[in-house]
Write a protein that holds these residues in place. Structure first.
Motif, PDB file in Angstrom:
ATOM      1  N   ARG A  82       0.870  -1.209   0.257  1.00  0.00           N
ATOM      2  CA  ARG A  82      -0.074   0.153   0.106  1.00  0.00           C
ATOM      3  C   ARG A  82       0.901   1.149  -0.024  1.00  0.00           C
ATOM      4  N   LYS A  84       2.089   4.686   0.754  1.00  0.00           N
ATOM      5  CA  LYS A  84       2.284   5.532   1.971  1.00  0.00           C
ATOM      6  C   LYS A  84       2.264   6.967   1.348  1.00  0.00           C
ATOM      7  N   HIS A 354      -8.845   3.101   2.643  1.00  0.00           N
ATOM      8  CA  HIS A 354      -8.021   2.248   3.216  1.00  0.00           C
ATOM      9  C   HIS A 354      -7.110   1.568   2.001  1.00  0.00           C
ATOM     10  N   ASP A 355      -7.114   1.880   1.018  1.00  0.00           N
ATOM     11  CA  ASP A 355      -6.195   1.312  -0.208  1.00  0.00           C
ATOM     12  C   ASP A 355      -4.952   1.894  -0.196  1.00  0.00           C
ATOM     13  N   GLU A 357      -2.146   4.700   2.475  1.00  0.00           N
ATOM     14  CA  GLU A 357      -2.107   5.367   3.822  1.00  0.00           C
ATOM     15  C   GLU A 357      -1.932   6.692   3.676  1.00  0.00           C
ATOM     16  N   GLY A 358      -1.924   7.370   4.935  1.00  0.00           N
ATOM     17  CA  GLY A 358      -1.580   8.947   5.213  1.00  0.00           C
ATOM     18  C   GLY A 358      -2.592   9.789   4.842  1.00  0.00           C
ATOM     19  N   SER A 360      -6.283  12.066   5.645  1.00  0.00           N
ATOM     20  CA  SER A 360      -6.920  12.576   6.751  1.00  0.00           C
ATOM     21  C   SER A 360      -8.054  13.427   6.618  1.00  0.00           C
TER      22      SER A 360
END
Length: 471
Positions: A82, A84, A354-355, A357-358, A360
């Motif tokens: 995944r 990031k 969720h595929d 990361e990072g 928000s």
């Protein structure tokens, strides 16, 4: 003497009643005069306030970019991990500062124009320079399997990708990512095609349109409503009602906006019409505004909002049209697998978020809103926020993509195009529009209150004097 006193008190009471009635009469009369004045100035005709505001924005418009930098490129390339991501920005450009061009006033109460595209870098409003380097998705390599599904063609593409030493990720400057660069893979392809590409290439020196909008002369309720875009009422990208060009361009709306209205506007950036709903009241530089925000439902799945069925194009990626928050605009981008969303996948399904990361998502930072002056319908403050993504798919015949484990949506960047009315324009607006309205309202209230007080006081005194006389 008694008669004189009583007559005087009755005269005072009558005078107060007249004042109160006059104040009450001023409400419909004043509203009627106000509506006539607004209708005169709100139409898009040369010489009106609306035309001046329409020709060129009354405030500086800035487009800020945050570009997603890949922190684990080796893991992504070697094991299909995944990504990031870390956003880098803002990198700020001033846009929409040139007046509209090819303006033609038509005999049917419409006006046509082209919108020039221009972007000028603003270093003082940016975190770095346009030469900052970002590790990002390789646009050409990732788009290749979506454009060419034939196995033999993909084998050829793989040869040219390897020959150019390209991979799924690349290092590019901010300027290259946004406005274009010569791609080494495309440069190896022995067919006539443009080897230059970028997220917004080509941009500077191009035009958006042709737009044809209602001036409001024939019907004030149609002011600024788009009649056609590129000489068509529909876009040819979607099915059913989703394909229609609805509303205005967002810069203004028909006057006398109500809180329970749904404000519809068209955005060529996302290849569709969208809408805003009332969220609350704002005060900007002494001017009362209504805030309309794009709601979560606008990007909801058809399973939740049935009207969105015609925005669902790919049954596999959308999991039979049950995922929310992303819009497949590949039909609008010549087949390139471009997906639009709100920044950080705001309001998107958890599976999409969720595929990678990072990210928000934050509604306050990432929602789109328009702050509209309700009497004139002018948008005096706005923030248009969206995210550009690419669909990454496994391609067995293309080695650069062979480690991709499943299709997923990869964020490239997000932008915030925003503006707020300038001080000079705000002063003019307060003087010519809101100031007059407030003065009229104040005069109405003063007359009604003063008249009522005088009437009650004089009539009270009259009855007191009369009761004393009777005793």
């Amino acid at each position: 003497m008694g008669c004189n006193r009583n007559c005087g008190l009755l005269t005072g009471a009558i005078f107060g009643a007249v004042l109160a009635i006059f104040g009450g009469v001023l409400i419909p009369v004043g509203d009627n005069l106000l509506q006539k004045a607004i209708k005169k100035e709100a139409v898009i005709v040369n010489g009106t306030i609306a035309f001046q505001n329409w020709l060129v924005p009354g405030s500086s418009v800035y487009r800020q970019f945050w570009i997603f930098h890949v922190l684990n490129p080796s893991d992504v390339l070697e094991t299909g991990a995944r990504p990031k991501l870390e956003q880098r920005g803002p990198y700020t450009y001033r846009v929409r500062y040139l007046p509209k061009e090819n303006i033609t006033e038509n005999s049917d109460g419409t006006i046509s124009y082209m919108l020039p595209n221009i972007a000028r870098f603003e270093p003082d409003m940016s975190v770095g320079t346009e030469n900052d380097t970002i590790t990002c998705l390789n646009l050409a390599v990732v788009a290749a399997p979506a454009l060419y599904t034939n196995t033999f063609i993909q084998l050829l593409l793989n040869t040219w990708i390897k020959a150019s030493k390209s991979s799924m990720l690349q290092n590019r400057t901010v300027k290259e990512i946004l406005w274009g660069y010569k791609d080494p893979f495309l440069n190896k392809v022995p067919f006539p095609l443009d080897p230059v590409l970028g997220v917004f290439y080509p941009y500077n020196g191009t035009f958006d349109g042709l737009y044809k909008v209602n001036t409001g002369q024939n019907d004030i309720k149609q002011t600024a409503i788009i009649e056609s875009y590129k000489n068509k009422r529909n876009l040819s990208y979607w099915e059913g009602h989703c394909d229609l060009v609805n509303g205005t361009d967002g810069a203004s709306f028909p006057p006398f906006v109500k809180k329970d209205q749904v404000l519809r506007f068209f955005s060529s950036d996302i290849c569709r019409s969208i809408y805003g709903v009332f969220q609350g009241e704002q005060n900007v530089k002494g001017i009362s505004l209504y805030r309309f925000a794009v709601p979560r439902e606008a990007f909801a799945s058809p399973a939740e909002v049935s009207d969105n069925y015609c925005f669902c194009r790919d049954q596999v990626i959308s999991k039979n049209c049950t995922t929310a928050g992303v819009l497949d605009i590949s039909a609008c981008k010549a087949g390139r697998p471009v997906f639009i969303s709100l920044p950080h996948f705001l309001h998107a399904s958890e599976s999409i978020l969720h595929d990678v990361e990072g990210l928000s998502p934050n509604e306050q930072e990432h929602e789109t809103f328009l702050d509209v002056e309700p009497i004139t319908g002018f948008t005096l403050q706005f923030a248009k926020r969206l995210q550009v993504n690419l669909l990454v798919k496994p391609a067995v015949k293309i080695e650069a993509l062979s480690k991709v484990q499943k299709p997923y949506i990869f964020p490239l960047l997000w932008l915030n195009e925003s503006a707020v009315i300038g001080d000079e324009k705000a002063e003019m607006f307060r003087t010519k529009v809101t100031g007059r309205v407030q003065m009229l309202n104040m005069l109405q209230m003063v007359l009604m209150i003063a008249g009522a007080v005088l009437f009650i006081a004089f009539m009270g005194s009259y009855f007191i004097c009369r009761s004393k006389k009777l005793k």
